[in-house]
Design a protein around this motif. Structure first.
Motif, short mmCIF file in Angstrom:
data_model
loop_
_atom_site.label_atom_id
_atom_site.label_comp_id
_atom_site.label_asym_id
_atom_site.label_seq_id
_atom_site.Cartn_x
_atom_site.Cartn_y
_atom_site.Cartn_z
N PRO A 1 6.74 -6.62 -2.76
CA PRO A 1 6.08 -6.75 -4.06
C PRO A 1 7.04 -6.65 -5.25
CG PRO A 1 5.58 -4.62 -3.07
CD PRO A 1 6.23 -5.45 -2.01
N GLY A 2 8.01 -5.74 -5.17
CA GLY A 2 8.96 -5.61 -6.28
C GLY A 2 9.84 -6.83 -6.42
N ARG B 1 0.83 -1.22 0.00
CA ARG B 1 0.00 0.00 0.00
C ARG B 1 0.85 1.26 0.00
NH1 ARG B 1 -5.12 1.23 4.02
NH2 ARG B 1 -5.57 3.35 3.27
N VAL B 2 2.04 1.19 0.62
CA VAL B 2 2.89 2.38 0.73
C VAL B 2 4.27 2.14 0.11
CG1 VAL B 2 1.71 3.23 2.78
CG2 VAL B 2 3.66 1.66 3.05
N HIS B 3 4.40 1.08 -0.68
CA HIS B 3 5.71 0.74 -1.25
C HIS B 3 6.15 1.83 -2.23
CE1 HIS B 3 8.70 -2.53 -1.71
NE2 HIS B 3 8.91 -1.96 -2.89
N PRO B 4 7.25 2.54 -1.97
CA PRO B 4 7.66 3.63 -2.87
C PRO B 4 8.00 3.14 -4.26
CG PRO B 4 8.80 3.77 -0.75
CD PRO B 4 8.14 2.43 -0.79
N LEU B 5 7.54 3.86 -5.25
CA LEU B 5 7.80 3.44 -6.64
C LEU B 5 9.29 3.46 -6.97
CD1 LEU B 5 4.87 5.09 -8.62
CD2 LEU B 5 5.22 2.67 -8.07
N GLU B 6 10.05 4.34 -6.30
CA GLU B 6 11.48 4.35 -6.59
C GLU B 6 12.15 3.06 -6.12
OE1 GLU B 6 10.92 7.13 -2.95
OE2 GLU B 6 9.89 6.67 -4.85
N LEU B 7 11.64 2.47 -5.04
CA LEU B 7 12.17 1.17 -4.59
C LEU B 7 11.74 0.07 -5.55
CD1 LEU B 7 11.73 1.27 -0.70
CD2 LEU B 7 13.65 2.05 -2.11
N TRP B 8 10.50 0.11 -5.98
CA TRP B 8 10.02 -0.84 -7.00
C TRP B 8 10.91 -0.79 -8.24
CZ3 TRP B 8 6.03 -4.38 -8.02
CH2 TRP B 8 5.78 -4.63 -9.37
N ASP B 9 11.15 0.42 -8.74
CA ASP B 9 11.95 0.57 -9.97
C ASP B 9 13.37 0.03 -9.78
OD1 ASP B 9 9.84 1.74 -11.30
OD2 ASP B 9 10.52 3.80 -10.95
#
Length: 255
Positions: A158-159, A105-113
């Motif tokens: 998730p990433g 829910r709060v996973h930063p997109l920069e960490l995902w990328d």
């Protein structure tokens, strides 16, 4: 280390293996195993200069070349791929990786990328470059490090789960294209191994207990538990194995 009579198919003498993420953890253990089986090693890691893995390889009688690279930097990986393609290794172990923990829910997109870049996109870019001379000569072994999360969803990663699921699919996709050209593509899926990536889990009494309760072997894995699978997939013993994702997990997935 000499191989017993009858196991010559596992002998890597005369082969050169690239191992990414070789400086510590699973990559360190795989590097030791391939060197013990006779392979010369090109070790790649962002922190390779701080590791003693080169000394360990040389003590086993094999040559070691160190290359520093940041797997989150696309340009560095493209340059690395061109450099390795010129060297023409026989074996590529795609092990470099990272993990970032935060609820979806709060996973930063920069960490995902960043996780997708390091754990999946860089793996494809590097393999594409290094496999080209393998395909030209009609021989090569590509080994990815997958994960239990290539099969399961995990919690708060998730990433990482998306990337490792992608690695399982990429393994099969490349195997479909390259098996007929003499290049075997397979993956190892480590279970819960005592490395930096699992430090937070091992430090959490509840999570650690829950994990150990599910592992039939009753313990966290060690990096050297992956040695047999790595040498098998890197050697002629696995010439008819293609597109496989082999769990080394103490029985976790069978529970």
């Amino acid at each position: 280390m000499s191989l017993p009579s009858g196991l010559s198919a596992f002998d890597l003498t005369g082969r050169t293996a690239v191992v990414t993420g070789a400086s510590r953890g699973i990559g360190y253990g795989i590097t030791q195993a391939l060197a013990a089986a006779g392979a010369d090693i090109i070790g790649v890691s962002a922190n390779i200069a701080a590791s003693d893995i080169g000394d360990v390889v040389r003590l086993s009688g094999q040559e070691f070349t160190a290359i520093a690279a940041d797997f989150s930097d696309r340009e560095q990986i493209l340059e690395l791929g061109a450099q390795l393609a010129e060297l023409g290794p026989d074996i590529l172990v795609n092990n470099a990786g990272t993990i970032e923990r935060a609820p979806a829910r709060v996973h930063p997109l920069e960490l995902w990328d960043r996780v997708l870049e390091v754990n999946l996109s860089s793996q494809f870019a590097l393999t594409q470059a290094v496999a080209a001379p393998m395909l030209d000569k009609g021989y090569g072994k590509v080994i990815f490090t997958a994960s239990l999360l290539s099969f399961q969803g995990g919690i708060n990663v998730p990433g990482y789960t998306a990337a490792k699921s992608g690695i399982a699919g990429l393994t099969k996709a490349l195997a479909n294209e390259w098996a007929s050209q003499g290049v075997n593509v397979n993956a190892i899926a480590p279970g819960y191994i005592a490395t930096d990536n699992t430090r937070a889990l091992r430090a959490d009494p509840d999570r650690s207990t829950a994990i150990l309760d599910r592992i039939p072997a009753g313990r966290w894995g060690r990096a050297d538990d992956l040695a047999g699978a790595a040498v098998f997939l890197a050697s002629a013993a696995s010439d008819y194995v293609s597109g496989a994702v082999i769990p080394v997990d103490g029985g976790w997935l069978g529970r």
